[in-house]
Design a protein around this motif. Structure first.
Motif, PDB file in Angstrom:
ATOM      1  N   LEU A   1      16.042 -75.951  26.094  1.00  0.00           N
ATOM      2  CA  LEU A   1      15.683 -75.294  27.346  1.00  0.00           C
ATOM      3  C   LEU A   1      15.846 -76.242  28.526  1.00  0.00           C
ATOM      4  O   LEU A   1      16.268 -75.831  29.609  1.00  0.00           O
ATOM      5  N   ASP A   2      15.529 -77.511  28.327  1.00  0.00           N
ATOM      6  CA  ASP A   2      15.689 -78.496  29.401  1.00  0.00           C
ATOM      7  C   ASP A   2      17.155 -78.668  29.780  1.00  0.00           C
ATOM      8  O   ASP A   2      17.508 -78.738  30.958  1.00  0.00           O
ATOM      9  N   GLU A   3      18.019 -78.730  28.776  1.00  0.00           N
ATOM     10  CA  GLU A   3      19.449 -78.890  29.034  1.00  0.00           C
ATOM     11  C   GLU A   3      20.007 -77.651  29.736  1.00  0.00           C
ATOM     12  O   GLU A   3      20.813 -77.755  30.659  1.00  0.00           O
ATOM     13  N   ARG A   4      19.590 -76.476  29.316  1.00  0.00           N
ATOM     14  CA  ARG A   4      20.047 -75.244  29.971  1.00  0.00           C
ATOM     15  C   ARG A   4      19.601 -75.205  31.423  1.00  0.00           C
ATOM     16  O   ARG A   4      20.357 -74.808  32.314  1.00  0.00           O
ATOM     17  N   ALA A   5      18.362 -75.613  31.687  1.00  0.00           N
ATOM     18  CA  ALA A   5      17.856 -75.635  33.061  1.00  0.00           C
ATOM     19  C   ALA A   5      18.631 -76.646  33.896  1.00  0.00           C
ATOM     20  O   ALA A   5      18.974 -76.376  35.056  1.00  0.00           O
ATOM     21  N   ARG A   6      18.955 -77.822  33.315  1.00  0.00           N
ATOM     22  CA  ARG A   6      19.718 -78.835  34.037  1.00  0.00           C
ATOM     23  C   ARG A   6      21.107 -78.322  34.390  1.00  0.00           C
ATOM     24  O   ARG A   6      21.584 -78.490  35.510  1.00  0.00           O
ATOM     25  N   GLN A   7      21.761 -77.656  33.443  1.00  0.00           N
ATOM     26  CA  GLN A   7      23.088 -77.106  33.702  1.00  0.00           C
ATOM     27  C   GLN A   7      23.041 -76.017  34.772  1.00  0.00           C
ATOM     28  O   GLN A   7      23.902 -75.948  35.640  1.00  0.00           O
ATOM     29  N   ARG A   8      22.046 -75.148  34.698  1.00  0.00           N
ATOM     30  CA  ARG A   8      21.903 -74.068  35.675  1.00  0.00           C
ATOM     31  C   ARG A   8      21.665 -74.640  37.072  1.00  0.00           C
ATOM     32  O   ARG A   8      22.254 -74.191  38.050  1.00  0.00           O
ATOM     33  N   ASP A   9      20.815 -75.675  37.167  1.00  0.00           N
ATOM     34  CA  ASP A   9      20.502 -76.256  38.464  1.00  0.00           C
ATOM     35  C   ASP A   9      21.661 -77.062  39.041  1.00  0.00           C
ATOM     36  O   ASP A   9      21.797 -77.168  40.257  1.00  0.00           O
TER      37      ASP A   9
END
Length: 70
Positions: free
Chosen positions: A48-56
């Motif tokens: 979830l952290d990696e997905r949030a980083r990519q989205r941001d």
């Protein structure tokens, strides 16, 4: 329409026959296909952290990419 398919039940196209004979001659082809597929499609799930980083970190794309902003 069922009667049409019963008449041609044993039919195989030239392409299907070619692929089958190619795979019989070289059985490693199928393994290579599976390895290639895994390179492109079988990815480990992202945290979830990696997905949030990519989205941001993604840059917003304008609606029509070929139009310059004036």
């Amino acid at each position: 329409m069922k009667f049409l398919f019963k008449q041609h039940r044993g039919y195989e196209s030239d392409h299907t026959q070619f692929i089958k004979s190619l795979k019989e001659k070289n059985p490693a082809i199928e393994k290579g296909q599976q390895e290639g597929r895994s390179l492109l499609w079988d990815k480990a799930p992202l945290s979830l952290d990696e997905r949030a980083r990519q989205r941001d970190s993604a840059i917003q794309q304008q609606a029509y990419v070929y139009q310059n902003k004036l």
